[in-house]
Write an enzyme that holds these catalytic residues in place. Structure first.
Site, PDB file in Angstrom:
ATOM      1  N   GLY A  72       0.695  -5.033   0.940  1.00  0.00           N
ATOM      2  CA  GLY A  72      -0.510  -5.095   0.122  1.00  0.00           C
ATOM      3  C   GLY A  72      -0.263  -5.612  -1.290  1.00  0.00           C
ATOM      4  O   GLY A  72      -1.171  -6.160  -1.921  1.00  0.00           O
ATOM      5  N   GLU A 102      -0.273  -9.256  -0.924  1.00  0.00           N
ATOM      6  CA  GLU A 102      -1.658  -9.653  -0.616  1.00  0.00           C
ATOM      7  C   GLU A 102      -2.533  -9.650  -1.867  1.00  0.00           C
ATOM      8  O   GLU A 102      -3.421 -10.497  -2.021  1.00  0.00           O
ATOM      9  CB  GLU A 102      -2.223  -8.725   0.465  1.00  0.00           C
ATOM     10  CG  GLU A 102      -1.454  -8.875   1.777  1.00  0.00           C
ATOM     11  CD  GLU A 102      -1.929  -7.915   2.848  1.00  0.00           C
ATOM     12  OE1 GLU A 102      -1.433  -6.766   2.862  1.00  0.00           O
ATOM     13  OE2 GLU A 102      -2.807  -8.298   3.632  1.00  0.00           O
ATOM     14  N   ALA A 143       0.859  -1.171   0.000  1.00  0.00           N
ATOM     15  CA  ALA A 143       0.000   0.000   0.000  1.00  0.00           C
ATOM     16  C   ALA A 143       0.902   1.230   0.000  1.00  0.00           C
ATOM     17  O   ALA A 143       2.068   1.157   0.387  1.00  0.00           O
ATOM     18  CB  ALA A 143      -0.893  -0.013   1.234  1.00  0.00           C
TER      19      ALA A 143
HETATM   20  C1  HXC Z   1       4.991   4.510  -0.880  1.00  0.00           C
HETATM   21  C2  HXC Z   1       6.939   3.637  -1.700  1.00  0.00           C
HETATM   22  C3  HXC Z   1       6.605   2.362  -1.206  1.00  0.00           C
HETATM   23  C4  HXC Z   1       5.361   2.219  -0.522  1.00  0.00           C
HETATM   24  C5  HXC Z   1       8.513   2.237  -2.180  1.00  0.00           C
HETATM   25  N1  HXC Z   1       8.127   3.511  -2.301  1.00  0.00           N
HETATM   26  N2  HXC Z   1       7.621   1.521  -1.521  1.00  0.00           N
HETATM   27  N3  HXC Z   1       6.133   4.684  -1.530  1.00  0.00           N
HETATM   28  N4  HXC Z   1       4.605   3.304  -0.398  1.00  0.00           N
HETATM   29  N5  HXC Z   1       4.948   1.056  -0.065  1.00  0.00           N
HETATM   30  C6  HXC Z   1       8.836   4.626  -2.946  1.00  0.00           C
HETATM   31  C7  HXC Z   1       9.983   5.139  -2.117  1.00  0.00           C
HETATM   32  O1  HXC Z   1       9.506   6.008  -1.139  1.00  0.00           O
HETATM   33  C8  HXC Z   1      10.816   5.805  -3.151  1.00  0.00           C
HETATM   34  O2  HXC Z   1      10.214   7.048  -3.456  1.00  0.00           O
HETATM   35  C9  HXC Z   1      10.646   4.914  -4.374  1.00  0.00           C
HETATM   36  O3  HXC Z   1       9.444   4.176  -4.135  1.00  0.00           O
HETATM   37  C10 HXC Z   1      11.779   3.945  -4.543  1.00  0.00           C
HETATM   38  O4  HXC Z   1      11.942   3.200  -3.344  1.00  0.00           O
HETATM   39  P1  HXC Z   1      13.328   3.078  -2.566  1.00  0.00           P
HETATM   40  O5  HXC Z   1      13.015   2.768  -1.159  1.00  0.00           O
HETATM   41  O6  HXC Z   1      14.186   4.244  -2.835  1.00  0.00           O
HETATM   42  O7  HXC Z   1      13.952   1.808  -3.308  1.00  0.00           O
HETATM   43  P2  HXC Z   1      14.947   0.730  -2.680  1.00  0.00           P
HETATM   44  O8  HXC Z   1      15.976   1.386  -1.831  1.00  0.00           O
HETATM   45  O9  HXC Z   1      15.385  -0.081  -3.831  1.00  0.00           O
HETATM   46  O10 HXC Z   1      14.040  -0.174  -1.709  1.00  0.00           O
HETATM   47  C11 HXC Z   1      13.007  -0.947  -2.200  1.00  0.00           C
HETATM   48  C12 HXC Z   1      12.107  -1.433  -1.061  1.00  0.00           C
HETATM   49  C13 HXC Z   1      11.644  -0.239  -0.198  1.00  0.00           C
HETATM   50  C14 HXC Z   1      12.862  -2.455  -0.191  1.00  0.00           C
HETATM   51  C15 HXC Z   1      10.916  -2.163  -1.712  1.00  0.00           C
HETATM   52  O11 HXC Z   1      11.100   0.760  -1.083  1.00  0.00           O
HETATM   53  C16 HXC Z   1      10.607  -0.560   0.823  1.00  0.00           C
HETATM   54  O12 HXC Z   1      10.905  -1.141   1.865  1.00  0.00           O
HETATM   55  N6  HXC Z   1       9.374  -0.133   0.574  1.00  0.00           N
HETATM   56  C17 HXC Z   1       8.278  -0.247   1.543  1.00  0.00           C
HETATM   57  C18 HXC Z   1       7.746  -1.653   1.564  1.00  0.00           C
HETATM   58  C19 HXC Z   1       6.665  -1.803   2.597  1.00  0.00           C
HETATM   59  O13 HXC Z   1       6.839  -1.567   3.805  1.00  0.00           O
HETATM   60  N7  HXC Z   1       5.475  -2.226   2.158  1.00  0.00           N
HETATM   61  C20 HXC Z   1       4.347  -2.487   3.024  1.00  0.00           C
HETATM   62  C21 HXC Z   1       3.483  -1.247   3.129  1.00  0.00           C
HETATM   63  S1  HXC Z   1       2.191  -1.461   4.276  1.00  0.00           S
HETATM   64  P3  HXC Z   1      11.047   8.409  -3.467  1.00  0.00           P
HETATM   65  O14 HXC Z   1      10.002   9.439  -3.664  1.00  0.00           O
HETATM   66  O15 HXC Z   1      11.747   8.476  -2.161  1.00  0.00           O
HETATM   67  O16 HXC Z   1      11.981   8.234  -4.620  1.00  0.00           O
HETATM   68  C22 HXC Z   1       1.001  -2.273   3.418  1.00  0.00           C
HETATM   69  C23 HXC Z   1      -0.307  -2.512   4.140  1.00  0.00           C
HETATM   70  C24 HXC Z   1      -1.347  -3.150   3.251  1.00  0.00           C
HETATM   71  O17 HXC Z   1       1.195  -2.654   2.311  1.00  0.00           O
HETATM   72  C25 HXC Z   1      -2.724  -3.156   3.892  1.00  0.00           C
HETATM   73  C26 HXC Z   1      -3.409  -1.820   3.854  1.00  0.00           C
HETATM   74  C27 HXC Z   1      -4.792  -1.856   4.427  1.00  0.00           C
END
Ligand code: HXC
Length: 255
Positions: A109, A112, A63
């Site tokens: 998400g 999921e 998400a």
């Molecule tokens: C918003 C995101 C994002 C996310 C990545 N980005 N994942 N933005 N939401 N989930 C954005 C980053 O902010 C960044 O934007 C760009 O994408 C590139 O990501 P980087 O982090 O710079 O890339 P990298 O270093 O290669 O790392 C990749 C990664 C990391 C390991 C996948 O991005 C990461 O950990 N992302 C979050 C993953 C996460 O926690 N997902 C679960 C979310 S909670 P900028 O603008 O800085 O360039 C969820 C709940 C679901 O999903 C249920 C809801 C009801």
């Protein structure tokens, strides 16, 4: 638009198209997913669906975390419910086979969403995980329910409680994905699986999906759904064609 989509050779393609954000699912993307799956589910030109992410880095990295800060408790509860409704009613319950082609990160998400699909295949570089606990959350789009059913409670507990990512090979070992494919052949393989399914009876395929899904639905008696569907199929033209073709030692020509 946050999605790209197309129809070709009876396949509906849905591509999450937010490559700079690693295809994170913001609320607009959810809206668009709802629309396109409604459309593809009812469009007779579409016999199966491939869901994937734009680019070579991500399927969907979860998400959109940037939208989280402003959500109230009630809004967050509703966000979760909306995701459940879309993934369950439109993806998992689609009468057409839906393949997740996991072409990179499938996290939170994003994973999921893949779990709601009927079949998952992954590219060699794919990484999967449910990292929500690292944000002080838990999976909210069905992960706590679907992952244990797919890979067993113990393995799901470990993935969800540690939040650790696993690679494609490990996902294959766990049964989380059916196949691991070179990135440049991933979509072609998904197409090949669907084209094989398209040689089978459309109505039989739809009934098989419904019966398999019923096993996990506490509102339904899965055995009864299977028996009813089995009986129902005896009244279809596809059944007559399939059995006549077998007896005549020829390939069936459905529809
Ligand atoms: C918003 C995101 C994002 C996310 C990545 N980005 N994942 N933005 N939401 N989930 C954005 C980053 O902010 C960044 O934007 C760009 O994408 C590139 O990501 P980087 O982090 O710079 O890339 P990298 O270093 O290669 O790392 C990749 C990664 C990391 C390991 C996948 O991005 C990461 O950990 N992302 C979050 C993953 C996460 O926690 N997902 C679960 C979310 S909670 P900028 O603008 O800085 O360039 C969820 C709940 C679901 O999903 C249920 C809801 C009801």
């Amino acid at each position: 638009s946050n999605l790209k989509y197309a129809i070709k050779d009876s396949i509906g393609y849905v591509i999450i198209n937010r490559e700079p954000q690693l295809n994170a699912l913001n609320q607009e993307t959810l809206d668009e997913l709802q629309d396109i799956f409604k459309h593809f589910n009812s469009d007779d030109h579409v016999r199966g669906i491939i869901l994937t992410g734009a680019g070579h880095k991500a399927f969907a990295a979860g998400a959109d975390i940037k939208e989280f800060m402003d959500l109230s408790v009630i809004q967050a509860r509703w966000l979760s419910e909306r995701g459940h409704i879309i993934f369950t009613d439109l993806i998992e319950a689609s009468p057409k086979p839906v393949i997740a082609a996991i072409n990179g990160y499938a996290l939170g998400g994003g994973l999921e969403m893949a779990l709601a699909c009927h079949i998952r295949i992954a590219s060699e570089n794919a990484k999967m995980g449910l990292p929500e606990v690292s944000l002080g959350l838990i999976p909210g789009y069905g992960g706590t329910q679907r992952l244990p059913k797919l890979i067993g409670k113990g393995q799901a507990m470990q993935m969800i409680l540690t939040g650790d990512m696993i690679d494609a090979q490990r996902a294959y070992e766990l049964g989380l994905v059916n196949e691991v494919i070179a990135q440049d052949k991933l979509i072609a393989r998904a197409e090949e699986i669907l084209q094989k399914i398209f040689t089978r009876s459309r109505v039989a395929v739809a009934n098989a999906i419904a019966a398999i899904n019923a096993a996990e639905d506490k509102q339904q008696n899965g055995n009864k759904v299977e028996m009813d569907a089995f009986g129902h199929l005896f009244g279809t033209d596809d059944f007559k064609e399939g059995v006549s073709a077998f007896l005549a030692k020829r390939t069936p020509n459905f529809e």
